[in-house]
Design an enzyme around this catalytic site. Structure first.
Site, mmCIF file in Angstrom:
data_model
loop_
_atom_site.group_PDB
_atom_site.id
_atom_site.type_symbol
_atom_site.label_atom_id
_atom_site.label_comp_id
_atom_site.label_asym_id
_atom_site.label_seq_id
_atom_site.Cartn_x
_atom_site.Cartn_y
_atom_site.Cartn_z
ATOM 1 N N LYS A 122 0.884 -1.172 0.000
ATOM 2 C CA LYS A 122 0.000 0.000 0.000
ATOM 3 C C LYS A 122 0.914 1.212 0.000
ATOM 4 C CE LYS A 122 -3.037 2.900 2.680
ATOM 5 N NZ LYS A 122 -3.848 3.120 3.877
ATOM 6 N N ASN A 177 -9.777 1.445 9.368
ATOM 7 C CA ASN A 177 -8.922 1.157 10.521
ATOM 8 C C ASN A 177 -9.449 1.851 11.773
ATOM 9 O OD1 ASN A 177 -6.878 0.752 12.430
ATOM 10 N ND2 ASN A 177 -5.230 1.229 11.062
#
Lengths: 70, 257
Positions: B97, B206
């Site tokens: 990522k 998250n």
């Protein structure tokens, strides 16, 4: 005689001389090698090479591992 | 629900989960389980040589979850490339990522440095999932240099503001030939459902899970929301009208008109 390594940006003095290899350094620092990646003077050292990687005074060593992140 | 295909891998879950900010590895592991996720992000940091470090990777079931190392902390392309290579050496995983965030206050991604790093990493054999502002032109450029997805932000990382970039994300979804993962700022399951209804291929969450009063229950709520939004998208939402359209039959027997 004492020798110095720069580990994660901080100078560390080894009074009895340097650990011979990267594996021995990790043992000395009580770090589990299985979870760590290393860079010596900007060059990545693969984990399988830790035991064969000799250390010399003055090297800059980065020890890095995974943590939680988004 | 159709499977999500990224590079040569298929995923039945469309919820990616970040592993930061959890109170313990145990809570993280149970939230990952409840989310049903098959993709979890992780970060790299220096080992604290003075203190014991716990190994959070041991808490993740790698048979169920692909690990996606991120380049968080990178302020330019060179740092992001260096972190990516370290992550690959540490994990054997060539997925990354890619995030380049020079400004710690808003953590907004630097598009030109991200593109520069993406070109280097794709050539170096990485499967690159770049985190970007919702910029349709940049998304196309990243797709063209070989990125496996694009991951536009809904709002700043950890801000829980929901989808503030909706019009631009809609254009990215319309134009993309790679999966679009809406990343950052999704603060409630309804935000995730909205992204999926818009046609996003997946979302990454998250903070909203990790900092919830009960992260395990919140993970489950996001799982259900992502599935609901995806099913609605695949089914096709009905068109909107200005005027009402009665759901019940308007029988006229109450009045003689």
């Amino acid at each position: 005689m004492s020798e110095i390594l720069k580990i994660n940006g901080q100078e560390k003095t080894f009074e009895e001389g340097l650990p011979a290899t990267l594996s021995e350094l990790l043992e000395n620092l009580k770090i589990d090698a299985a979870t760590v990646v290393a860079e010596i003077d900007g060059q990545i050292v693969e984990r399988k090479d830790f035991a064969q990687t000799n250390l010399t005074a003055g090297q800059s060593i980065e020890l890095i591992r995974f943590v939680g992140g988004g | 629900m159709a499977a999500l295909k990224i590079a040569n891998s298929e995923f039945t879950s469309r919820l990616f989960v970040g592993t930061g900010k959890f109170a313990s590895n145990d809570i993280m592991a149970r939230a990952i389980e409840a989310a049903g996720t098959q993709m979890v992000t992780i970060a790299l940091r220096r080992v604290d040589i003075e203190n014991d470090n716990d190994n959070m990777l041991a808490a993740i079931d790698r048979k169920k979850c692909q690990l996606l190392p991120n380049t968080s902390g990178a302020r330019d392309a060179d740092e992001a490339v260096r972190l990516s290579r370290l992550a690959r050496a540490a994990s054997g995983i060539n997925w990354v990522k890619l995030e380049v965030t020079p400004d710690p206050y808003y953590l907004l991604p630097d598009g030109s440095e991200t593109l520069k790093a993406a070109e280097v990493l794709v050539k170096d054999g990485f499967i690159v999932l770049p985190y970007i502002h919702a910029d349709p032109i940049l998304a196309k450029k990243l797709q063209d240099v070989g990125c496996a997805t694009v991951m536009p932000l809904a709002s700043p990382i950890g801000s829980n503001q929901g989808i503030k970039t909706k019009a631009s994300i809609e254009i990215i979804i319309e134009q993309a030939t790679v999966p679009v993962v809406v990343d950052a700022g999704l603060g409630a399951p309804s935000h995730a459902a909205e992204a999926m209804e818009m046609g996003a291929d997946a979302v990454l969450v998250n903070t909203a899970i990790a900092t919830a009063t009960d992260p395990v229950q919140m993970a489950r709520a996001f799982k259900l929301a992502v599935e609901a939004g995806r099913i609605a998208y695949e089914t096709g939402l009905p068109p909107k009208h200005t005027a009402a359209s009665a759901s019940s039959p308007l029988t006229g027997f109450l009045r003689n008109e």
